[in-house]
Design an enzyme around this catalytic site. Structure first.
Site, mmCIF file in Angstrom:
data_model
loop_
_atom_site.group_PDB
_atom_site.id
_atom_site.type_symbol
_atom_site.label_atom_id
_atom_site.label_comp_id
_atom_site.label_asym_id
_atom_site.label_seq_id
_atom_site.Cartn_x
_atom_site.Cartn_y
_atom_site.Cartn_z
ATOM 1 N N HIS A 21 0.974 -1.436 0.040
ATOM 2 C CA HIS A 21 -0.183 0.071 -0.026
ATOM 3 C C HIS A 21 1.010 1.166 0.031
ATOM 4 C CE1 HIS A 21 -3.975 1.527 0.545
ATOM 5 N NE2 HIS A 21 -3.642 2.240 1.455
ATOM 6 N N LYS A 166 -10.022 6.571 -4.055
ATOM 7 C CA LYS A 166 -9.232 7.625 -3.637
ATOM 8 C C LYS A 166 -7.723 6.898 -4.215
ATOM 9 C CE LYS A 166 -7.613 8.355 0.801
ATOM 10 N NZ LYS A 166 -8.123 8.821 2.368
ATOM 11 N N ASP A 197 -5.674 11.652 -2.674
ATOM 12 C CA ASP A 197 -5.121 12.166 -1.211
ATOM 13 C C ASP A 197 -3.410 12.263 -1.327
ATOM 14 O OD1 ASP A 197 -4.489 12.503 1.247
ATOM 15 O OD2 ASP A 197 -4.823 10.554 1.971
ATOM 16 N N GLU A 223 -7.383 15.602 -1.058
ATOM 17 C CA GLU A 223 -7.116 15.576 0.214
ATOM 18 C C GLU A 223 -5.744 15.812 0.708
ATOM 19 O OE1 GLU A 223 -8.416 11.837 1.647
ATOM 20 O OE2 GLU A 223 -7.444 11.909 3.427
ATOM 21 N N ASP A 248 -7.479 16.649 6.256
ATOM 22 C CA ASP A 248 -7.195 15.312 7.010
ATOM 23 C C ASP A 248 -6.255 15.494 8.078
ATOM 24 O OD1 ASP A 248 -7.021 12.693 7.918
ATOM 25 O OD2 ASP A 248 -6.264 11.916 6.170
ATOM 26 N N LYS A 272 -11.749 11.324 12.015
ATOM 27 C CA LYS A 272 -11.484 9.611 12.290
ATOM 28 C C LYS A 272 -11.348 9.548 13.556
ATOM 29 C CE LYS A 272 -8.242 9.716 8.531
ATOM 30 N NZ LYS A 272 -6.731 9.451 7.860
ATOM 31 N N GLU A 326 -14.368 5.817 4.035
ATOM 32 C CA GLU A 326 -13.283 5.256 3.472
ATOM 33 C C GLU A 326 -13.179 3.711 4.370
ATOM 34 O OE1 GLU A 326 -9.803 7.609 3.202
ATOM 35 O OE2 GLU A 326 -9.809 7.889 5.256
HETATM 36 MG MG LIG Z 1 -5.737 11.146 4.140
#
Ligand SMILES: [Mg+2]
Length: 373
Positions: A21, A166, A197, A223, A248, A272, A326
């Site tokens: 990732h 995203k 992002d 983002e 974010d 979050k 997400e």
């Molecule tokens: Mg982010």
């Protein structure tokens, strides 16, 4: 006599991801979580989770430091206290400990789960009640390879697992990123929403050029284009472009969002539970956002099932999530440590049912993935 907190255990768990990732600051091959188990004097147990994206490359708390904070500082304060007055316990931790919101989020989650199990009611009900039982979930394309990402996206659209995407960008030269993003948008077509992002990777002038290019390519949302403390650049960029910005890293809690909104920012916020300090705490930020006309988005720290379920209980209580969620963390991991995984279907996920979070630990799986030594 109400039940008291009998024991608190913080467990490090490492689960490999299904593919590398790739983020602007690191590439993840394993997700490390801290699972918190709070037992009360009646033998009931509450579960919580604290997880970060890429550990210290993302923020100041690491899985190891979260475990240390819980074991060394939180447990001695909480053990022996009444388990059912969560606000009093939060005030206590707030007075003794600055910051450390990820560790606080795991504790708040576990206390809510415990309370829900004691009352036989879901966490969403403790937060006022669920308005939604199925929440939209996008997918992050982050293999780093344009053709692989397109192949992945088309497969997910086909099976109706996700229809919004995203893209993690910012580690390559700007125009390489723009070509990558535009090719994916072109391939998935009009019906899919494509967002990016940048994870703070650009300075303001790069961001201005990047946003003009991304706007032209049909991207819906950008983002955190600039560094987290550059409030002024987020404000100026949000005034300059009709392509909205999703804040974010810049905003952890309600106060941060208030400051950003007061400075003139318009756009959206990635809520979050980890940044805010828990599923109840994050709803204070949601209230500020709504009052300021800032759009809501249910963000993830790539939590496993426990943290994801806790977030879903919080998001379910809001009438409108302008940009969806997400909450795909569990899908990025090769395996799970719960008995019954979340049900992802029809471009979203079901809110788990049952008392508390509605999640049960699989002890055998936990034994396999808990960090040894
Ligand atoms: Mg982010």
């Amino acid at each position: 006599m109400s039940a008291t907190i009998h024991s608190i255990e913080a467990i490090l768990v490492d689960i490999p991801t299904i593919r590398p990732h790739k983020l602007s600051m690191t590439t993840m091959g394993v997700q490390s979580m801290v699972i918190v188990r709070i037992k009360d004097s009646d033998g009931l147990e509450g579960l919580g989770e604290a997880t970060t994206i890429g550990g210290l490359s993302y923020g100041p708390e690491s899985p190891e430091s979260i475990k240390l904070t819980v074991d060394t500082y939180f447990s001695p304060q909480l053990i022996g206290q009444a388990a059912d007055n969560i606000n009093t316990l939060k005030v206590m931790l707030g007075r003794s400990t600055r910051g450390n919101n990820l560790a606080k989020s795991a504790i708040e989650t576990a206390l809510l789960d415990l309370q829900g199990k004691r009352l036989g009611r879901p966490v969403s009900e403790l937060l006022g009640g669920a308005v939604h039982r199925h929440l939209p979930v996008l997918w992050t394309l982050a293999s780093g390879d344009t053709e692989k990402d397109i192949h992945e996206a088309l497969g997910l659209i086909e099976t109706r697992r996700h229809c919004d995407f995203k893209l993690k960008i910012g580690s390559r030269a700007l125009m390489d990123d723009v070509r990558h993003v535009a090719a994916i948008k072109e391939a998935v077509g009009e019906s899919a929403s494509v967002r990016v992002d940048v994870n703070q990777a650009w300075d303001e002038s790069t961001a201005a050029k990047g946003m003009a290019e991304l706007q032209a390519a049909g991207i819906d949302l950008v983002e955190q284009p600039t560094p987290m403390k550059d409030f002024a650049s987020l404000v100026r960029l949000s005034e300059k472009f009709h392509l909205p910005i999703l804040a974010d890293e810049a905003v952890a809690d309600a106060k941060d969002l208030y400051n950003l909104a007061a400075a003139g920012f318009s756009g959206a916020v990635a809520m979050k539970i980890a940044k805010a300090g828990g599923p109840a705490q994050v709803l204070e930020q949601a209230a500020v956002a709504s009052a300021a006309g800032i759009g809501l988005y249910g963000g993830t720290m790539l939590e496993g099932t426990i943290g994801t379920a806790a977030s879903l209980h919080a998001w379910s209580t809001r009438e409108t999530l302008h940009w969806g969620t997400e909450m795909f963390g569990p899908l990025l991991m090769k395996d799970d440590i719960v008995v019954k995984p979340l049900n992802f279907h029809d471009n979203g996920v079901d809110l788990p049912q049952g008392p508390g979070l509605g999640i049960e630990i699989d002890e055998d799986k936990l034994a396999v993935y808990r960090r040894k030594g």
